[in-house]
Design an enzyme around this catalytic site. Sequence first.
Site, PDB file in Angstrom:
ATOM      1  N   LYS A  57       7.323   6.632  -2.712  1.00  0.00           N
ATOM      2  CA  LYS A  57       6.355   5.710  -3.325  1.00  0.00           C
ATOM      3  C   LYS A  57       4.931   6.134  -2.963  1.00  0.00           C
ATOM      4  O   LYS A  57       4.740   6.935  -2.037  1.00  0.00           O
ATOM      5  CB  LYS A  57       6.643   4.298  -2.835  1.00  0.00           C
ATOM      6  CG  LYS A  57       6.548   4.151  -1.327  1.00  0.00           C
ATOM      7  CD  LYS A  57       7.331   2.952  -0.822  1.00  0.00           C
ATOM      8  CE  LYS A  57       7.065   2.725   0.647  1.00  0.00           C
ATOM      9  NZ  LYS A  57       8.029   1.800   1.245  1.00  0.00           N
ATOM     10  N   ARG A 108       9.811 -10.513   2.899  1.00  0.00           N
ATOM     11  CA  ARG A 108       8.962  -9.777   1.961  1.00  0.00           C
ATOM     12  C   ARG A 108       9.728  -9.804   0.651  1.00  0.00           C
ATOM     13  O   ARG A 108       9.973 -10.874   0.123  1.00  0.00           O
ATOM     14  CB  ARG A 108       8.691  -8.361   2.501  1.00  0.00           C
ATOM     15  CG  ARG A 108       7.492  -7.710   1.886  1.00  0.00           C
ATOM     16  CD  ARG A 108       7.187  -6.342   2.505  1.00  0.00           C
ATOM     17  NE  ARG A 108       8.228  -5.346   2.263  1.00  0.00           N
ATOM     18  CZ  ARG A 108       8.087  -4.048   2.514  1.00  0.00           C
ATOM     19  NH1 ARG A 108       6.950  -3.586   2.999  1.00  0.00           N
ATOM     20  NH2 ARG A 108       9.065  -3.193   2.279  1.00  0.00           N
ATOM     21  N   TYR A 149     -26.031   7.862   9.166  1.00  0.00           N
ATOM     22  CA  TYR A 149     -26.497   6.560   8.702  1.00  0.00           C
ATOM     23  C   TYR A 149     -26.661   5.589   9.869  1.00  0.00           C
ATOM     24  O   TYR A 149     -25.792   5.511  10.749  1.00  0.00           O
ATOM     25  CB  TYR A 149     -25.477   5.947   7.738  1.00  0.00           C
ATOM     26  CG  TYR A 149     -25.529   6.519   6.341  1.00  0.00           C
ATOM     27  CD1 TYR A 149     -26.674   6.431   5.565  1.00  0.00           C
ATOM     28  CD2 TYR A 149     -24.403   7.123   5.784  1.00  0.00           C
ATOM     29  CE1 TYR A 149     -26.707   6.945   4.269  1.00  0.00           C
ATOM     30  CE2 TYR A 149     -24.415   7.625   4.495  1.00  0.00           C
ATOM     31  CZ  TYR A 149     -25.582   7.533   3.738  1.00  0.00           C
ATOM     32  OH  TYR A 149     -25.598   8.035   2.473  1.00  0.00           O
TER      33      TYR A 149
HETATM   34  C1  LIG Z   1       8.762   2.183   2.212  1.00  0.00           C
HETATM   35  C2  LIG Z   1      10.175   1.786   2.326  1.00  0.00           C
HETATM   36  C3  LIG Z   1      11.095   2.599   2.998  1.00  0.00           C
HETATM   37  C4  LIG Z   1      10.669   3.805   3.817  1.00  0.00           C
HETATM   38  O1  LIG Z   1      10.050   3.341   4.995  1.00  0.00           O
HETATM   39  P1  LIG Z   1       9.585   4.334   6.175  1.00  0.00           P
HETATM   40  O2  LIG Z   1       9.199   3.405   7.262  1.00  0.00           O
HETATM   41  O3  LIG Z   1       8.416   5.084   5.647  1.00  0.00           O
HETATM   42  O4  LIG Z   1      10.710   5.203   6.492  1.00  0.00           O
HETATM   43  C5  LIG Z   1      12.426   2.239   2.957  1.00  0.00           C
HETATM   44  N1  LIG Z   1      12.836   1.116   2.315  1.00  0.00           N
HETATM   45  C6  LIG Z   1      11.966   0.291   1.681  1.00  0.00           C
HETATM   46  C7  LIG Z   1      12.472  -0.933   1.004  1.00  0.00           C
HETATM   47  C8  LIG Z   1      10.613   0.587   1.670  1.00  0.00           C
HETATM   48  O5  LIG Z   1       9.746  -0.238   1.077  1.00  0.00           O
END
Ligand SMILES: *Cc1c(COP(=O)(O)O)cnc(C)c1O
Length: 373
Positions: free
Chosen positions: A41, A140, A263
Amino acid sequence: MTFQPSYSTRPTLRVDLDALKANYAALSKLAGAAKIGAAVKADAYGLGAVPVGRALYGAGCRIFFVATAGEGKILRDGIGPNAAIYVLNGPAPRDKGVLLGAKLKPVINSLEQARYWASVADEVNEPPYTAIHIDTGMNRLGLPLEDLTELARDKKLWKSLNPEWVMSHLACAPDASNPMNKTQLERFRKAAAQLPLTPLSLANSAGIYLGKPYHFQMVRPGIALYGGQATTKAEQEVTQPVATLLAPILQVRYIKAGETVGYNGTFTADKDMRIAVVGAGYADGVPVSHSNKGTAIVHDMEAPIIGRVSMDLTILDVTEARLTVETGGVAVFRGSHLESEASIGETLNYELLVRLGQRCRRDYWKPKKEDAR
Ligand SMILES: *Cc1c(COP(=O)(O)O)cnc(C)c1O
């Protein structure tokens, strides 16, 4: 001086695809019989979903997770028809065409999504498989446990969804001693037992290190594939760095004690200094929070960031560098010190990686023939 032929004012994000593949192999070994579903992702955590996807495909990966249908479509066009691509954020009416057209598999996170997708699936020939995501305590995404009974009872709904996986996600896996891990594991087992027999998946990168009971039939690493430290115990980890930001040194200057830098003049020299202005700023993923705190490597030496990080530029103290520092040289950010940088800026290695800008030239190391489709 004369410019070297390779000199550019643009930073380079170097992605070591051999290291990525080695990480895939090392995690596969650790996961034993469980398959690997790679989390790619957010453009593969900022490293480029298509080149990363192709390299992982070349290493044997056939399951991928993206967040949105749009990401899935880009990956599908890049890696071809033979891999499963799951869309974590679930199906939405707006994405229906893309999901079906690119043969993406939605992750079902709620009864609403389940009912919506079942209605879509009932209308088409050969609807894609899905994954059912249940929430075991993170609050979540995922079906709340209370809603499972309803899903388990409704045989027609289950059949329309055609689930290939039942999955959940760990909230506290980096810390193996956190009791939440076992709580989620037990809830996951119980929840799965209510549902028709389906392959299971629970562990992200950190979850892989929690051991075999957490592996089930598939693990879903992201950060560990990209060489980020996944757990609180660096010494147990089997992966190597993949991403390095190389910033060109644009100008070297000498300043007198009492002069300020950048800055708002947030840095004042307490002695005569030699400083280097490098071509990477917060637009390239060098966090503003590293102003007067972070470092970059120049000639094997940690050069402190001085003054405020600008949009396109960062200023380094190279007074102590033993070798000549000159225009056309490089300053190296990230790489093997991603974690120490993350702790400086009170951010996550995940965030640092993913923000390594769109603006960097991406340089993929040693892509092998078999990676290409
Ligand atoms: C992003 C994600 C992962 C991978 O997580 P990592 O901590 O980067 O290994 C796996 N499962 C879900 C549902 C995620 O959102």
